[in-house]
Motif scaffolding. Structure first.
Motif, PDB file in Angstrom:
ATOM      1  N   MET A   1      36.539  -4.980  25.750  1.00  0.00           N
ATOM      2  CA  MET A   1      36.355  -6.308  25.156  1.00  0.00           C
ATOM      3  C   MET A   1      37.677  -7.056  24.963  1.00  0.00           C
ATOM      4  N   VAL A   2      38.603  -6.918  25.904  1.00  0.00           N
ATOM      5  CA  VAL A   2      39.935  -7.481  25.701  1.00  0.00           C
ATOM      6  C   VAL A   2      39.924  -9.005  25.664  1.00  0.00           C
ATOM      7  N   PHE A   3      38.962  -9.640  26.331  1.00  0.00           N
ATOM      8  CA  PHE A   3      38.905 -11.092  26.272  1.00  0.00           C
ATOM      9  C   PHE A   3      38.493 -11.582  24.879  1.00  0.00           C
ATOM     10  N   VAL A   4      37.727 -10.789  24.163  1.00  0.00           N
ATOM     11  CA  VAL A   4      37.375 -11.160  22.786  1.00  0.00           C
ATOM     12  C   VAL A   4      38.620 -11.091  21.907  1.00  0.00           C
ATOM     13  N   GLY A   5      39.470 -10.093  22.153  1.00  0.00           N
ATOM     14  CA  GLY A   5      40.739 -10.038  21.421  1.00  0.00           C
ATOM     15  C   GLY A   5      41.598 -11.249  21.698  1.00  0.00           C
ATOM     16  N   LEU A   6      41.613 -11.704  22.947  1.00  0.00           N
ATOM     17  CA  LEU A   6      42.367 -12.911  23.299  1.00  0.00           C
ATOM     18  C   LEU A   6      41.814 -14.126  22.565  1.00  0.00           C
ATOM     19  N   ALA A   7      40.492 -14.164  22.359  1.00  0.00           N
ATOM     20  CA  ALA A   7      39.866 -15.290  21.657  1.00  0.00           C
ATOM     21  C   ALA A   7      40.314 -15.377  20.204  1.00  0.00           C
ATOM     22  N   ILE A   8      40.721 -14.256  19.617  1.00  0.00           N
ATOM     23  CA  ILE A   8      41.242 -14.299  18.244  1.00  0.00           C
ATOM     24  C   ILE A   8      42.542 -15.098  18.210  1.00  0.00           C
TER      25      ILE A   8
ATOM     26  N   HIS B   1      31.825   5.418  21.770  1.00  0.00           N
ATOM     27  CA  HIS B   1      32.625   6.609  21.456  1.00  0.00           C
ATOM     28  C   HIS B   1      33.770   6.777  22.451  1.00  0.00           C
ATOM     29  N   ALA B   2      33.534   6.334  23.694  1.00  0.00           N
ATOM     30  CA  ALA B   2      34.567   6.422  24.730  1.00  0.00           C
ATOM     31  C   ALA B   2      35.599   5.313  24.624  1.00  0.00           C
ATOM     32  N   GLY B   3      35.463   4.424  23.623  1.00  0.00           N
ATOM     33  CA  GLY B   3      36.443   3.364  23.412  1.00  0.00           C
ATOM     34  C   GLY B   3      36.263   2.160  24.315  1.00  0.00           C
ATOM     35  N   ARG B   4      35.050   1.984  24.875  1.00  0.00           N
ATOM     36  CA  ARG B   4      34.834   0.883  25.810  1.00  0.00           C
ATOM     37  C   ARG B   4      34.737  -0.474  25.124  1.00  0.00           C
ATOM     38  N   PHE B   5      34.618  -0.512  23.795  1.00  0.00           N
ATOM     39  CA  PHE B   5      34.476  -1.788  23.089  1.00  0.00           C
ATOM     40  C   PHE B   5      35.765  -2.192  22.373  1.00  0.00           C
ATOM     41  N   HIS B   6      36.899  -1.620  22.766  1.00  0.00           N
ATOM     42  CA  HIS B   6      38.167  -1.975  22.126  1.00  0.00           C
ATOM     43  C   HIS B   6      38.559  -3.413  22.474  1.00  0.00           C
ATOM     44  N   LEU B   7      39.277  -4.058  21.555  1.00  0.00           N
ATOM     45  CA  LEU B   7      39.642  -5.479  21.704  1.00  0.00           C
ATOM     46  C   LEU B   7      40.993  -5.689  22.376  1.00  0.00           C
ATOM     47  N   PHE B   8      41.843  -4.664  22.424  1.00  0.00           N
ATOM     48  CA  PHE B   8      43.189  -4.839  22.955  1.00  0.00           C
ATOM     49  C   PHE B   8      43.562  -3.644  23.833  1.00  0.00           C
ATOM     50  N   ASP B   9      44.474  -3.902  24.766  1.00  0.00           N
ATOM     51  CA  ASP B   9      45.124  -2.822  25.501  1.00  0.00           C
ATOM     52  C   ASP B   9      46.298  -2.313  24.667  1.00  0.00           C
ATOM     53  N   HIS B  10      46.596  -1.036  24.802  1.00  0.00           N
ATOM     54  CA  HIS B  10      47.718  -0.468  24.038  1.00  0.00           C
ATOM     55  C   HIS B  10      48.692   0.244  24.961  1.00  0.00           C
TER      56      HIS B  10
ATOM     57  N   ALA C   1      36.623 -22.248  19.379  1.00  0.00           N
ATOM     58  CA  ALA C   1      37.233 -20.921  19.515  1.00  0.00           C
ATOM     59  C   ALA C   1      36.222 -19.830  19.201  1.00  0.00           C
ATOM     60  N   LEU C   2      35.364 -20.067  18.212  1.00  0.00           N
ATOM     61  CA  LEU C   2      34.331 -19.094  17.883  1.00  0.00           C
ATOM     62  C   LEU C   2      33.291 -18.996  18.999  1.00  0.00           C
ATOM     63  N   VAL C   3      32.938 -20.145  19.570  1.00  0.00           N
ATOM     64  CA  VAL C   3      31.938 -20.153  20.636  1.00  0.00           C
ATOM     65  C   VAL C   3      32.485 -19.500  21.901  1.00  0.00           C
ATOM     66  N   VAL C   4      33.747 -19.760  22.233  1.00  0.00           N
ATOM     67  CA  VAL C   4      34.315 -19.125  23.427  1.00  0.00           C
ATOM     68  C   VAL C   4      34.419 -17.619  23.208  1.00  0.00           C
ATOM     69  N   GLY C   5      34.647 -17.197  21.969  1.00  0.00           N
ATOM     70  CA  GLY C   5      34.614 -15.773  21.666  1.00  0.00           C
ATOM     71  C   GLY C   5      33.230 -15.186  21.882  1.00  0.00           C
ATOM     72  N   LEU C   6      32.188 -15.947  21.500  1.00  0.00           N
ATOM     73  CA  LEU C   6      30.807 -15.518  21.751  1.00  0.00           C
ATOM     74  C   LEU C   6      30.535 -15.394  23.240  1.00  0.00           C
ATOM     75  N   LEU C   7      30.986 -16.372  24.024  1.00  0.00           N
ATOM     76  CA  LEU C   7      30.796 -16.316  25.475  1.00  0.00           C
ATOM     77  C   LEU C   7      31.526 -15.119  26.071  1.00  0.00           C
ATOM     78  N   PHE C   8      32.796 -14.944  25.688  1.00  0.00           N
ATOM     79  CA  PHE C   8      33.552 -13.794  26.180  1.00  0.00           C
ATOM     80  C   PHE C   8      32.863 -12.489  25.796  1.00  0.00           C
ATOM     81  N   GLY C   9      32.303 -12.459  24.580  1.00  0.00           N
ATOM     82  CA  GLY C   9      31.617 -11.250  24.134  1.00  0.00           C
ATOM     83  C   GLY C   9      30.390 -10.943  24.967  1.00  0.00           C
ATOM     84  N   ALA C  10      29.587 -11.976  25.272  1.00  0.00           N
ATOM     85  CA  ALA C  10      28.381 -11.768  26.077  1.00  0.00           C
ATOM     86  C   ALA C  10      28.732 -11.316  27.485  1.00  0.00           C
ATOM     87  N   LEU C  11      29.725 -11.975  28.111  1.00  0.00           N
ATOM     88  CA  LEU C  11      30.126 -11.602  29.465  1.00  0.00           C
ATOM     89  C   LEU C  11      30.776 -10.211  29.487  1.00  0.00           C
TER      90      LEU C  11
END
Length: 488
Positions: free
Chosen positions: A71-78, A214-223, A276-286
């Motif tokens: 979910m890195v695009f959602v992190g970008l939306a923040i 559990h596998a970390g697929r929903f993380h918001l950022f790369d580390h 910004a909230l709506v684009v976060g919603l779009l990024f989240g859905a995609l």
């Protein structure tokens, strides 16, 4: 493609221009054509902002990125939210209090007309190049989809058809038509993304989503360690994303134009922050769609063998249910048309507002009134976009990479000029012009030559770099000008 898919696409393409023109009405003055006379609701402007900043590449690429990176695009939306909040409180009051029609009029007031025209010209050039590349790149997944469904899919034919449909409502309905078409188009591809996610989720086995989490697929950022090269690292997404949003939604007329059409400062701020909230919603859905497709039950090795940008189109062609495929193709068409219509109207608005003398000479030579000139200019930009897109298609791949980098290249110097105008008490217009030119050159050098660790600097850091460089050059140039004036 099934009969139901063709029916869905046909109904959408037929209804969009008719519904848009009915909602917008025919514009009778150049002011209403370009500025919408400040009578649009904040929520319509909000959805239009999101539709404008997304394109075919967004709809196609975000699921592919999420397939591999979460979910890195959602992190970008923040970061986007932070930047837009700053624009809402720092820049919007000045734009609306001054009755401005482009943000570059603010620079004209602070530093003189030459600076206004210089930055507006930068917008015109970079927007034409950037949008032409987006148009060309957007035809690639469309060509693949249409070819799979045995429909005409030549790049020039696709560009011409999309441009003709877009001009149909943009030329007559002006900014109002652009905004209402954006609302319809955004709802189309958001609905398509949500329905896809629901369908895929329903087909997964019990516990699959929990396993993905559990596998970390929903993380918001790369580390990872490549901070400057990775736009999805925490610092890049939050700091770089915030500065990028300040530049795009505070200095880019493509975005600012529709914010200035709001009924009041309160509505303008509400539309901007909510976007910004709506684009976060779009990024989240995609992103959810891409993550779910990475589950073994959703497609397995077939999807893992594809390039990121091919994953969502492959799903549309091979696995989406009948009817939903048609809606998704219509959604991808919507994203391209929304970006095109917004660009055409913004280019016309900037040209007529920031270069009035030149436009008056053209209108006089052709015997056109302001409204007719605005409509002919819209058609001119449409032809120019297709011509530039075709030239990229005939050139080297590096040209396409250059075109996609142009936006980030120009944003830093532009935002630097605006912020300098806010904080500098005593300025010299010639010093500011010199600093602007020097920053454009320095950012170009950094973007295309600087390779820390062998990797290019990501777009998230190019914009802050441009801001810092502008302040450095402006301070030096102003000091030198003061020294010159003080020297006998």
């Amino acid at each position: 493609m099934s009969t139901l898919d063709l029916l869905v696409m046909g109904l959408y393409l037929a209804a969009l221009p008719l519904l848009t023109l009915w909602m917008a009405g025919r514009q009778k003055t150049a002011q209403s054509y370009l500025g919408a006379t400040h009578d649009l609701p904040w929520w319509g402007i909000c959805l239009s902002l999101v539709a404008t900043e997304t394109s075919t590449l967004t709809v196609v690429s975000v699921p592919g990125v999420a397939f591999h990176r979460g979910m890195v695009f959602v992190g970008l939306a923040i970061g986007y939210l932070m930047g837009r909040y700053l624009v809402a409180w720092l820049l919007l009051p000045r734009y609306l209090a001054g009755g401005m029609r482009t943000p570059y009029q603010f620079l004209g007031q602070r530093f003189g007309a030459p600076m206004q025209r210089a930055v507006s010209l930068t917008f015109l050039v970079t927007r034409v190049i950037g949008e032409a590349v987006r148009l060309l790149a957007g035809t690639l997944p469309l060509a693949m989809l249409l070819a799979a469904f045995h429909l005409p899919h030549g790049p020039l034919a696709i560009m011409g058809a999309l441009m003709a449909m877009t001009l149909l409502y943009t030329v007559f309905g002006g900014l109002k038509a652009v905004i209402w078409s954006d609302v319809i188009q955004f709802c189309t591809y958001l609905l398509g993304a949500i329905l896809c996610a629901v369908v895929i989720w329903h087909g997964l086995g019990p516990g699959t989503v929990a396993d993905l989490a559990h596998a970390g697929r929903f993380h918001l950022f790369d580390h990872g360690t490549a901070l400057l090269a990775d736009p999805f690292a925490p610092a890049s997404a939050l700091i770089g994303g915030a500065v990028m949003a300040m530049a795009s939604h505070g200095t880019d007329h493509l975005m600012v134009q529709r914010i200035l059409a709001a009924r009041s400062l309160r509505d303008a701020r509400l539309a901007l922050v909510a976007s910004a909230l709506v684009v976060g919603l779009l990024f989240g859905a995609l992103s959810l769609l891409g993550i779910l497709l990475s589950a073994p039950q959703a497609g397995g090795a077939a999807y893992h063998a594809l390039r990121g940008d091919d994953i969502f189109p492959y799903y549309i062609v091979h696995d989406a249910p009948a009817g939903l495929s048609g809606l998704l193709v219509a959604g991808i068409l919507s994203a391209t048309m929304g970006s095109l219509s917004s660009t055409l109207n913004a280019l016309t608005s900037a040209a007529m507002t920031d270069f009035p003398a030149q436009c008056r000479r053209v209108a006089g030579a052709l015997g056109l009134g302001d409204l007719s000139l605005a409509r002919w200019l819209t058609c001119f930009w449409a032809v120019l976009l297709i011509a530039v897109a075709q030239s990229f298609g005939q050139g080297a791949t590096s040209l396409v990479v250059f075109g996609l980098s142009v936006g980030a290249y120009a944003y830093g110097p532009m935002l630097g000029a605006f912020l300098f105008g806010l904080v500098a008490r005593h300025t010299d217009s010639r010093a500011v012009m010199t600093a602007y030119g020097a920053t454009l050159a320095a950012v170009a050098l950094a973007e295309f030559q600087l390779r820390p660790g062998g990797q290019a600097i990501s777009f998230a850091w190019i914009v802050p770099l441009g801001v810092v460089l502008f302040f450095c050059f402006a301070t030096l140039a102003s000091g030198f000008r003061r020294f010159q004036k003080a020297t006998p």
